[in-house]
Design a protein around this motif. Structure first.
Motif, PDB file in Angstrom:
ATOM      1  N   ARG A  49      35.157  28.455  36.988  1.00  0.00           N
ATOM      2  CA  ARG A  49      34.931  27.016  36.986  1.00  0.00           C
ATOM      3  C   ARG A  49      36.256  26.254  37.049  1.00  0.00           C
ATOM      4  N   GLY A  50      36.287  25.224  37.895  1.00  0.00           N
ATOM      5  CA  GLY A  50      37.477  24.401  38.018  1.00  0.00           C
ATOM      6  C   GLY A  50      38.439  24.869  39.095  1.00  0.00           C
ATOM      7  N   TYR A  51      38.171  26.045  39.676  1.00  0.00           N
ATOM      8  CA  TYR A  51      39.076  26.587  40.691  1.00  0.00           C
ATOM      9  C   TYR A  51      38.488  26.534  42.102  1.00  0.00           C
ATOM     10  N   GLY A  52      37.212  26.195  42.209  1.00  0.00           N
ATOM     11  CA  GLY A  52      36.584  26.139  43.521  1.00  0.00           C
ATOM     12  C   GLY A  52      36.591  27.505  44.188  1.00  0.00           C
ATOM     13  N   ASN A  53      36.843  27.491  45.487  1.00  0.00           N
ATOM     14  CA  ASN A  53      36.878  28.709  46.286  1.00  0.00           C
ATOM     15  C   ASN A  53      38.234  29.368  46.047  1.00  0.00           C
ATOM     16  N   LEU A  54      38.226  30.486  45.316  1.00  0.00           N
ATOM     17  CA  LEU A  54      39.447  31.078  44.765  1.00  0.00           C
ATOM     18  C   LEU A  54      39.755  32.435  45.387  1.00  0.00           C
ATOM     19  N   VAL A  55      41.063  32.684  45.619  1.00  0.00           N
ATOM     20  CA  VAL A  55      41.551  33.994  46.055  1.00  0.00           C
ATOM     21  C   VAL A  55      42.598  34.440  45.042  1.00  0.00           C
ATOM     22  N   ILE A  56      42.509  35.702  44.600  1.00  0.00           N
ATOM     23  CA  ILE A  56      43.521  36.261  43.699  1.00  0.00           C
ATOM     24  C   ILE A  56      44.099  37.511  44.345  1.00  0.00           C
ATOM     25  N   VAL A  57      45.438  37.589  44.367  1.00  0.00           N
ATOM     26  CA  VAL A  57      46.152  38.732  44.946  1.00  0.00           C
ATOM     27  C   VAL A  57      46.925  39.435  43.836  1.00  0.00           C
ATOM     28  N   LYS A  58      46.748  40.756  43.754  1.00  0.00           N
ATOM     29  CA  LYS A  58      47.554  41.575  42.825  1.00  0.00           C
ATOM     30  C   LYS A  58      48.722  42.110  43.622  1.00  0.00           C
ATOM     31  N   HIS A  59      49.925  41.919  43.100  1.00  0.00           N
ATOM     32  CA  HIS A  59      51.113  42.303  43.858  1.00  0.00           C
ATOM     33  C   HIS A  59      51.497  43.744  43.535  1.00  0.00           C
ATOM     34  N   ASN A  60      51.697  44.503  44.599  1.00  0.00           N
ATOM     35  CA  ASN A  60      51.890  45.956  44.543  1.00  0.00           C
ATOM     36  C   ASN A  60      52.850  46.386  43.445  1.00  0.00           C
ATOM     37  N   ASN A  61      52.425  47.339  42.638  1.00  0.00           N
ATOM     38  CA  ASN A  61      53.290  47.974  41.639  1.00  0.00           C
ATOM     39  C   ASN A  61      54.055  46.973  40.789  1.00  0.00           C
TER      40      ASN A  61
ATOM     41  N   ASN B   9      53.581  43.604  37.643  1.00  0.00           N
ATOM     42  CA  ASN B   9      52.719  42.964  36.645  1.00  0.00           C
ATOM     43  C   ASN B   9      52.238  41.600  37.111  1.00  0.00           C
ATOM     44  N   PHE B  10      52.412  41.282  38.391  1.00  0.00           N
ATOM     45  CA  PHE B  10      52.111  39.945  38.887  1.00  0.00           C
ATOM     46  C   PHE B  10      50.808  39.864  39.663  1.00  0.00           C
ATOM     47  N   ILE B  11      50.112  38.734  39.456  1.00  0.00           N
ATOM     48  CA  ILE B  11      49.040  38.330  40.359  1.00  0.00           C
ATOM     49  C   ILE B  11      49.344  36.889  40.773  1.00  0.00           C
ATOM     50  N   SER B  12      48.801  36.487  41.901  1.00  0.00           N
ATOM     51  CA  SER B  12      48.893  35.084  42.305  1.00  0.00           C
ATOM     52  C   SER B  12      47.490  34.604  42.628  1.00  0.00           C
ATOM     53  N   ALA B  13      47.258  33.318  42.322  1.00  0.00           N
ATOM     54  CA  ALA B  13      45.933  32.733  42.516  1.00  0.00           C
ATOM     55  C   ALA B  13      46.053  31.499  43.397  1.00  0.00           C
ATOM     56  N   TYR B  14      45.078  31.329  44.272  1.00  0.00           N
ATOM     57  CA  TYR B  14      45.050  30.257  45.272  1.00  0.00           C
ATOM     58  C   TYR B  14      43.693  29.574  45.154  1.00  0.00           C
TER      59      TYR B  14
ATOM     60  N   ASP C  59      39.608  16.986  43.020  1.00  0.00           N
ATOM     61  CA  ASP C  59      39.487  15.552  43.309  1.00  0.00           C
ATOM     62  C   ASP C  59      40.092  15.184  44.652  1.00  0.00           C
ATOM     63  N   ARG C  60      40.879  16.071  45.237  1.00  0.00           N
ATOM     64  CA  ARG C  60      41.506  15.809  46.538  1.00  0.00           C
ATOM     65  C   ARG C  60      41.857  17.139  47.175  1.00  0.00           C
ATOM     66  N   ALA C  61      42.225  17.095  48.455  1.00  0.00           N
ATOM     67  CA  ALA C  61      42.654  18.311  49.144  1.00  0.00           C
ATOM     68  C   ALA C  61      44.009  18.738  48.585  1.00  0.00           C
ATOM     69  N   LYS C  62      44.063  19.981  48.072  1.00  0.00           N
ATOM     70  CA  LYS C  62      45.314  20.502  47.521  1.00  0.00           C
ATOM     71  C   LYS C  62      45.168  21.996  47.328  1.00  0.00           C
ATOM     72  N   LEU C  63      46.301  22.650  47.187  1.00  0.00           N
ATOM     73  CA  LEU C  63      46.304  24.046  46.786  1.00  0.00           C
ATOM     74  C   LEU C  63      46.755  24.088  45.336  1.00  0.00           C
ATOM     75  N   HIS C  64      45.919  24.662  44.481  1.00  0.00           N
ATOM     76  CA  HIS C  64      46.364  24.953  43.114  1.00  0.00           C
ATOM     77  C   HIS C  64      46.821  26.399  43.154  1.00  0.00           C
ATOM     78  N   PHE C  65      48.106  26.625  42.845  1.00  0.00           N
ATOM     79  CA  PHE C  65      48.718  27.945  42.970  1.00  0.00           C
ATOM     80  C   PHE C  65      49.240  28.403  41.615  1.00  0.00           C
ATOM     81  N   GLU C  66      48.881  29.622  41.243  1.00  0.00           N
ATOM     82  CA  GLU C  66      49.338  30.185  39.975  1.00  0.00           C
ATOM     83  C   GLU C  66      49.985  31.537  40.209  1.00  0.00           C
ATOM     84  N   ILE C  67      50.997  31.811  39.386  1.00  0.00           N
ATOM     85  CA  ILE C  67      51.534  33.166  39.275  1.00  0.00           C
ATOM     86  C   ILE C  67      51.316  33.570  37.822  1.00  0.00           C
TER      87      ILE C  67
END
Length: 159
Positions: free
Chosen positions: A87-99, A101-106, A135-143
């Motif tokens: 909830r709150g993320y809309g259409n979400l993609v999460i990538v786990k980065h090879n080997n 401890n990081f993931i990124s979320a879009y 509320d508007r067109a944007k990319l919410h990006f997390e690491i």
């Protein structure tokens, strides 16, 4: 087919040279884990940052854009989630980065061009920017590092 080989070869030494570089305050730990240097980050979208990282209210950064603008993988890895179940993320993609401890979320994408389990390259188009659950067109990006949100601006290259 052959012209693709030189850029890959040319980028290998640069990757090796930049690997030990750790930005001040990047990990919060006195000694960064070896895997912290293993992800080479790129900006996931071309727009300007309209909301910065804040531990309590914004677990990433918001990047302005127009619906349909390309969203690219900020680092190489494997798609571990595609959907609208958070909830709150809309259409979400999460990538786990090879080997690492990081993931990124879009978040807030209008379209997604990848599937769960798919391997993606740094800079590969994975989605189209949108305003799903926003509320508007944007990319919410997390690491996230070891599951904890970190400030993406400490990892992304200066621009």
């Amino acid at each position: 087919e052959k012209p693709a080989a030189p850029p890959v070869a040319a980028s290998a030494p640069a990757a090796a040279v930049s690997k030990p570089e750790v930005k001040p305050g990047a990990g919060g730990d006195a000694k960064p884990a070896a895997d912290d240097a293993s992800v080479e980050w790129v900006w996931p979208s071309a727009g300007k940052v309209i909301a910065g990282f804040n531990d309590s209210s914004n677990k990433g950064v918001d990047i302005a854009g127009n619906v349909g603008d390309p969203v690219v993988a900020a680092g190489a890895g494997r798609v571990v989630y595609v959907g609208t179940g958070v909830r709150g993320y809309g259409n979400l993609v999460i990538v786990k980065h090879n080997n690492s401890n990081f993931i990124s979320a879009y978040a807030h994408n209008s379209e997604v061009f990848v599937k769960e389990g798919q391997t993606v390259q740094k800079g590969q188009k994975i989605a189209a920017l949108g305003n799903s659950d926003a509320d508007r067109a944007k990319l919410h990006f997390e690491i996230r590092r070891q599951g904890r949100p970190v400030d993406p601006l400490k990892y992304l290259p200066n621009r």
